[in-house]
Structures are given as structure tokens and as C-alpha cells.
Design a protein around this motif. Structure first.
Motif, PDB file in Angstrom:
ATOM      1  N   PRO A  78       1.131  -1.423  -0.177  1.00  0.00           N
ATOM      2  CA  PRO A  78       0.500   0.092   0.284  1.00  0.00           C
ATOM      3  C   PRO A  78       0.554   1.385  -0.140  1.00  0.00           C
ATOM      4  O   PRO A  78       0.758   2.166  -0.099  1.00  0.00           O
ATOM      5  CB  PRO A  78      -0.888  -0.272   1.786  1.00  0.00           C
ATOM      6  CG  PRO A  78       0.420  -0.897   2.086  1.00  0.00           C
ATOM      7  CD  PRO A  78       1.109  -1.666   1.642  1.00  0.00           C
ATOM      8  N   THR A  79       2.191   0.929   0.197  1.00  0.00           N
ATOM      9  CA  THR A  79       2.911   2.637   0.217  1.00  0.00           C
ATOM     10  C   THR A  79       2.763   3.272  -0.922  1.00  0.00           C
ATOM     11  O   THR A  79       3.434   4.200  -0.696  1.00  0.00           O
ATOM     12  CB  THR A  79       4.284   2.240   0.962  1.00  0.00           C
ATOM     13  OG1 THR A  79       5.092   1.510   0.633  1.00  0.00           O
ATOM     14  CG2 THR A  79       4.318   1.196   2.309  1.00  0.00           C
ATOM     15  N   LEU A 114      -1.527   5.822  -2.257  1.00  0.00           N
ATOM     16  CA  LEU A 114       0.016   7.365  -1.230  1.00  0.00           C
ATOM     17  C   LEU A 114      -0.412   6.573  -0.188  1.00  0.00           C
ATOM     18  O   LEU A 114      -1.602   6.289   0.484  1.00  0.00           O
ATOM     19  CB  LEU A 114      -0.847   8.592  -1.291  1.00  0.00           C
ATOM     20  CG  LEU A 114      -0.645   9.717  -2.316  1.00  0.00           C
ATOM     21  CD1 LEU A 114      -0.682  11.029  -2.438  1.00  0.00           C
ATOM     22  CD2 LEU A 114       0.418   9.007  -2.910  1.00  0.00           C
ATOM     23  N   TRP A 115       0.785   6.605   0.441  1.00  0.00           N
ATOM     24  CA  TRP A 115       0.333   5.526   2.504  1.00  0.00           C
ATOM     25  C   TRP A 115       0.497   7.102   3.403  1.00  0.00           C
ATOM     26  O   TRP A 115       1.353   8.120   2.980  1.00  0.00           O
ATOM     27  CB  TRP A 115       1.259   4.840   3.329  1.00  0.00           C
ATOM     28  CG  TRP A 115       1.426   4.102   3.763  1.00  0.00           C
ATOM     29  CD1 TRP A 115       2.303   4.180   4.962  1.00  0.00           C
ATOM     30  CD2 TRP A 115       0.676   3.131   4.164  1.00  0.00           C
ATOM     31  NE1 TRP A 115       1.852   3.622   5.218  1.00  0.00           N
ATOM     32  CE2 TRP A 115       1.597   3.508   5.601  1.00  0.00           C
ATOM     33  CE3 TRP A 115      -0.699   2.578   3.862  1.00  0.00           C
ATOM     34  CZ2 TRP A 115       0.344   1.689   6.118  1.00  0.00           C
ATOM     35  CZ3 TRP A 115      -1.036   1.740   4.444  1.00  0.00           C
ATOM     36  CH2 TRP A 115      -0.310   1.244   5.887  1.00  0.00           C
ATOM     37  N   TYR A 141       3.097  11.479   4.725  1.00  0.00           N
ATOM     38  CA  TYR A 141       2.566  10.381   4.211  1.00  0.00           C
ATOM     39  C   TYR A 141       3.510  10.552   2.626  1.00  0.00           C
ATOM     40  O   TYR A 141       4.746  11.055   2.142  1.00  0.00           O
ATOM     41  CB  TYR A 141       1.232  11.802   2.931  1.00  0.00           C
ATOM     42  CG  TYR A 141       2.048  13.416   2.566  1.00  0.00           C
ATOM     43  CD1 TYR A 141       1.741  13.754   3.506  1.00  0.00           C
ATOM     44  CD2 TYR A 141       2.037  12.780   0.928  1.00  0.00           C
ATOM     45  CE1 TYR A 141       1.832  15.480   2.641  1.00  0.00           C
ATOM     46  CE2 TYR A 141       2.359  14.197   0.497  1.00  0.00           C
ATOM     47  CZ  TYR A 141       2.221  15.882   1.171  1.00  0.00           C
ATOM     48  OH  TYR A 141       2.500  16.509   1.085  1.00  0.00           O
ATOM     49  N   THR A 142       3.115   8.977   1.769  1.00  0.00           N
ATOM     50  CA  THR A 142       4.570   8.999   1.252  1.00  0.00           C
ATOM     51  C   THR A 142       4.299  10.177  -0.384  1.00  0.00           C
ATOM     52  O   THR A 142       3.519  10.627  -0.865  1.00  0.00           O
ATOM     53  CB  THR A 142       4.589   7.812   0.513  1.00  0.00           C
ATOM     54  OG1 THR A 142       3.250   6.868   0.215  1.00  0.00           O
ATOM     55  CG2 THR A 142       4.767   6.638   1.750  1.00  0.00           C
ATOM     56  N   LYS A 143       5.640   9.700  -1.172  1.00  0.00           N
ATOM     57  CA  LYS A 143       5.473  11.050  -2.254  1.00  0.00           C
ATOM     58  C   LYS A 143       6.792   9.666  -3.242  1.00  0.00           C
ATOM     59  O   LYS A 143       7.724  10.261  -3.554  1.00  0.00           O
ATOM     60  CB  LYS A 143       6.459  12.187  -2.140  1.00  0.00           C
ATOM     61  CG  LYS A 143       5.582  12.875  -0.881  1.00  0.00           C
ATOM     62  CD  LYS A 143       6.713  14.126  -0.603  1.00  0.00           C
ATOM     63  CE  LYS A 143       6.261  14.820   0.378  1.00  0.00           C
ATOM     64  NZ  LYS A 143       6.792  14.623   1.727  1.00  0.00           N
ATOM     65  N   MET A 187      -3.317   5.086   7.369  1.00  0.00           N
ATOM     66  CA  MET A 187      -4.137   4.606   6.273  1.00  0.00           C
ATOM     67  C   MET A 187      -3.659   5.020   4.594  1.00  0.00           C
ATOM     68  O   MET A 187      -3.004   5.011   4.592  1.00  0.00           O
ATOM     69  CB  MET A 187      -5.359   5.272   6.074  1.00  0.00           C
ATOM     70  CG  MET A 187      -4.575   7.309   5.636  1.00  0.00           C
ATOM     71  SD  MET A 187      -6.618   8.231   5.987  1.00  0.00           S
ATOM     72  CE  MET A 187      -7.164   7.935   7.103  1.00  0.00           C
ATOM     73  N   ARG A 188      -4.335   3.841   4.076  1.00  0.00           N
ATOM     74  CA  ARG A 188      -3.948   4.036   2.549  1.00  0.00           C
ATOM     75  C   ARG A 188      -5.312   4.889   1.732  1.00  0.00           C
ATOM     76  O   ARG A 188      -6.199   4.573   1.309  1.00  0.00           O
ATOM     77  CB  ARG A 188      -4.014   2.123   1.421  1.00  0.00           C
ATOM     78  CG  ARG A 188      -2.978   1.765  -0.091  1.00  0.00           C
ATOM     79  CD  ARG A 188      -3.505   1.109  -0.068  1.00  0.00           C
ATOM     80  NE  ARG A 188      -5.281   0.830  -1.021  1.00  0.00           N
ATOM     81  CZ  ARG A 188      -5.278  -0.074  -1.142  1.00  0.00           C
ATOM     82  NH1 ARG A 188      -4.326  -1.111  -1.524  1.00  0.00           N
ATOM     83  NH2 ARG A 188      -6.625  -0.529  -2.286  1.00  0.00           N
TER      84      ARG A 188
END
Ligand SMILES: Cc1ncc(COP(=O)(O)O)c(C=O)c1O
Length: 395
Positions: free
Chosen positions: A175-176, A326-327, A317-319, A367-368
Motif C-alpha cells: 500500500p505505500t 499514497l500511504w 505521507y509518501t511521495k 491509512m491507504r
């Protein structure tokens, strides 16, 4: 009547996504929950045209039973497609399957006995976790960071648990959204030279959905042992409803076990769907299609990140450079699992991150979010709802 269910179902719940879909009957809810391609990316007219062409050319063969090993022309065209990922396989080393979810199932069927140890990235794809649990795997997490799975942690866990299988999603991970760096891909492949009875599943359905940066070779490209099983799927780049994917296996005995396992699962994947995907590949139209959908997905991802940038700084959050997810990590005090019902009441949905961990009931502050199946307008509206929800809950 007390039915005596198989023990393999102990502790296995239905897919959280499918259960959340039931919550989402209300079309007013903006969903960031699924992992679906955009509806506009599904080209019914193109598929209809290809279906007519392949049926006109080869109808009787396609409507008859086929070979478990797959539709021969697709094995060739998919091997060619795999080659552009640096995965050099012959057509006879490639098994078409009914979605890569089936590849996961068949690999477990071939290798796992109840209680066998298996390693997964933490977090990882919940559909995979469900399969591994149904095969009663003894699951252990491997630590990850911004660059994906950490090879030293992987080796430590291999030594500690002697797993039969390691499951990795190296590119735009579900999910990330994170991607395993080139150095780590090489290091992971090298590990197999030291641990001679370990098999790695490299699940790579998102690699072509790249919106920035340079493509990296698959881990399989560095595999000298034949023990990396490389799965790719046409679900996210052509259509998930066709259920066509393929697994590359360069270890002949293992490949034979996958084929025997598949015989008893579904005899073979639908010929017509395999022929449609084959025709799609042979016409040379896939790369243009990928370019087109990547353009919109990139904008959707950008919009979601732009909205997240307006959230309090404690929301991390991931980029990623691609993929469809996005995770999000919230402060420990926020429980994304319990907040979901308030979120759906406000008209927005996501998947609580806890479902992506092999340790149950943990990481409730994650969360995803999926962006591929929401319009720019809905991303803005939905993210504003999420922001309001977080603010209401003390963020
Ligand atoms: C990492 C990963 N593997 C496998 C799948 C299953 O894909 P398929 O439709 O090919 O079964 C998904 C779907 O979301 C996924 O994210």
C-alpha cells in the motif's frame, strides 16, 4: 447445523476492501478505498474490436478447452513484454494465470505446508496476506523504509525464521507506493545465493505506471538462482476484469508444480481473455495506452499530494514516482480504523492501514489512499472532507 469448516479459515476474514465496498453503496461517497484503474482507462471499444478479431481468426480454438500452460501466442508476447523489464525469459518459462492473485495462490499451493514460515514486507498487499493466511503460513514482517525493504532486516529474518517464501512488491508498492532502490534490488537477489532453499515472489503490477524518474530493472533481472518468481499483471494497465497476468519461473520443477496446481484450480485461464491481451500486445498499442493513463494518474497523484500538503504537519505521507496509492501516517493518538465510519458518514472512504500488516490489530494510525479512480474534482472534495474529519478529531 454445526458445519465443520476447514482450519485454514481460522482467523481469516474477508477482504477488508470488499467489505468496505459494501459500505460504499451510496454513490455520493468519494472512495479512495479501492485499487481500481479509472473507469475512463477501460477501453470497451478497443477490447470489443480485439475480441471480434481474435474470434473471427481463431474462434473454435478459443472456445474449446485450452492448455493449462497457457495460450501459446500470449506466452510469446508476454515474454517479450517481460523483457522490457529486464526479465529475460523464454515463453515456456512463463505461465499465464487468472490474475496475479492466482499466481500467489499457486505458488503457495506448490510450496507451503501449514505452519511454514514466510516473510512479507511490513506493510504489504492485503490480498496477498489473505492468500498466505489461507495456506496457514507463519507470517513474519520485514522492516521497510523510504527505499523499500531493508536487505539487512530481510537477512536477519531469513536467519531467524528460515522461511520458504519471501513476498516483495518492489515497485510503487501496495500500500505505500514506495520503490526498492537499485542497490537493494541487487542485494536482495544476491541474498538468494546464500540461502539456497528460499524463494522470492516479486510481484510487480505497478511498474509501468511511472510518472517521474527512471524505470529500474526487476529483482529478477539480477537473479542467478532461478528462485525469484516474477509476477506481472495486465489488470492495472489493460483491465482487471479480464483477469490476465503471468508468472515467470525459470526453475523447471517449480514451474511444473505451478502447472499441476493450476490444473486443479481452473484447468486454464480463459482462452478468449488471453487472446485479447495477446492481440493488445501484438498491436503495439499498450505503451501509448500506458502513456495516456499515466498522464492522468500523475495529475491525480499530484492533486492528492497537493491537498495533503495543506494538512497539519503531523500527517505524514509518501511521495512516490508512480503507482496508484499514497500511504498516510497519522499521529499515534489518531485511530484511522475507528474513524472510518465517521469518514463514510461525511462522504469519503479509505482503507485503514491495519489491514496491510501481518500482525493483527496494530498500526491503527495509518491509512491507504487510492487516487487512480477519483476525478481531480473528487480528490479535492474528498481530501477536504478528510481534513475536516481530522480537525474534528483533534489534529
Ligand atoms: C501487489 C498486488 N499484487 C496482486 C494484485 C492482484 O492483481 P490481479 O488483478 O492481477 O489479480 C494486486 C491488486 O491490487 C496488487 O496490488
Amino acid at each position: 447445523m454445526a458445519l465443520r469448516y476447514a482450519k485454514r479459515f481460522d482467523g481469516v476474514t474477508g477482504s477488508a476492501i470488499r467489505d468496505i465496498f459494501k459500505l460504499l453503496k451510496n454513490p455520493e461517497i468519494i472512495s479512495f478505498a479501492g485499487g481500481n484503474p479509472a473507469n475512463s482507462a477501460l477501453e470497451a471499444d478497443v477490447i470489443s474490436q480485439l475480441a471480434q478479431e481474435v474470434l473471427a481468426q481463431n474462434g473454435v480454438q478459443l472456445l474449446q478447452y485450452g492448455q493449462t500452460e497457457g495460450y501459446a501466442p500470449l506466452r510469446e508476447s508476454a515474454a517479450e513484454f517481460f523483457r522490457h523489464n529486464g526479465v529475460e525469459v523464454r515463453p515456456d518459462e512463463l505461465l499465464p494465470v487468472t490474475g496475479s492473485q492466482q499466481a500467489l495462490d499457486l505458488i503457495c499451493k506448490a510450496l507451503l505446508d501449514p505452519g511454514d514460515a514466510m516473510l512479507v514486507e511490513s506493510p504489504t498487499f492485503l490480498g496477498a496476506l489473505q492468500t498466505f493466511k489461507l495456506y496457514q503460513a507463519d507470517l513474519h514482517p520485514v522492516e521497510t523504509d523510504e527505499d523499500g525493504v531493508i536487505p539487512e532486516s530481510l537477512e536477519e529474518q531469513i536467519r531467524a525464521h528460515h522461511p520458504k517464501l519471501v513476498y516483495l512488491i518492489p515497485t510503487f508498492q501496495n500500500p505505500t507506493g514506495r520503490t526498492l532502490s537499485l542497490e537493494r534490488r541487487k542485494a536482495v537477489a544476491k541474498l538468494l545465493e546464500r540461502y539456497e532453499d528460499v524463494v522470492i515472489i516479486e510481484d510487480d503490477p505497478y511498474r509501468d505506471l511511472r510518472y517521474a524518474g527512471q524505470a529500474l530493472p526487476a529483482i529478477k533481472a539480477f537473479d542467478t538462482t532461478g528462485r525469484v518468481l516474477y509476477c506481472n499483471s495486465f489488470s492495472k494497465i489493460i483491465s482487471p476484469g479480464l483477469r490476465v497476468a503471468a508468472v515467470a519461473c525459470t526453475e523447471p520443477t517449480l514451474l511444473r508444480k505451478l502447472v499441476i496446481g493450476k490444473q486443479s484450480t481452473d484447468v486454464h485461464s480463459p482462452n478468449l481473455n488471453q487472446a485479447i491481451v495477446d492481440a493488445y500486445l501484438r498491436k503495439g498499442i499498450l505503451m501509448d495506452h500506458i502513456e495516456k493513463i499515466s498522464k492522468s494518474y500523475g495529475q491525480q497523484m499530484g492533486k492528492m499530494q497537493q491537498m495533503l500538503a495543506t494538512f497539519p504537519e503531523s500527517v505524514r505521507y509518501t511521495k512516490p514516482d508512480g503507482g496508484i496509492f499514497l500511504w498516510v501516517e497519522l499521529p499515534e493518538s489518531v485511530n484511522a480504523t475507528t474513524l472510518l465510519s465517521a469518514a463514510t458518514e461525511m462522504g469519503v472512504a479509505y482503507i485503514p492501514g491495519t489491514h496491510f500488516y501481518c500482525e493483527p490489530d496494530t498500526h491503527h494510525n495509518t491509512m491507504r489512499l487510492n487516487f487512480s479512480n477519483a476525478s481531480l474534482d473528487n480528490i479535492e472534495k474528498g481530501m477536504n472532507k478528510l481534513k475536516a474529519l481530522f480537525e474534528k478529531n483533534g489534529l
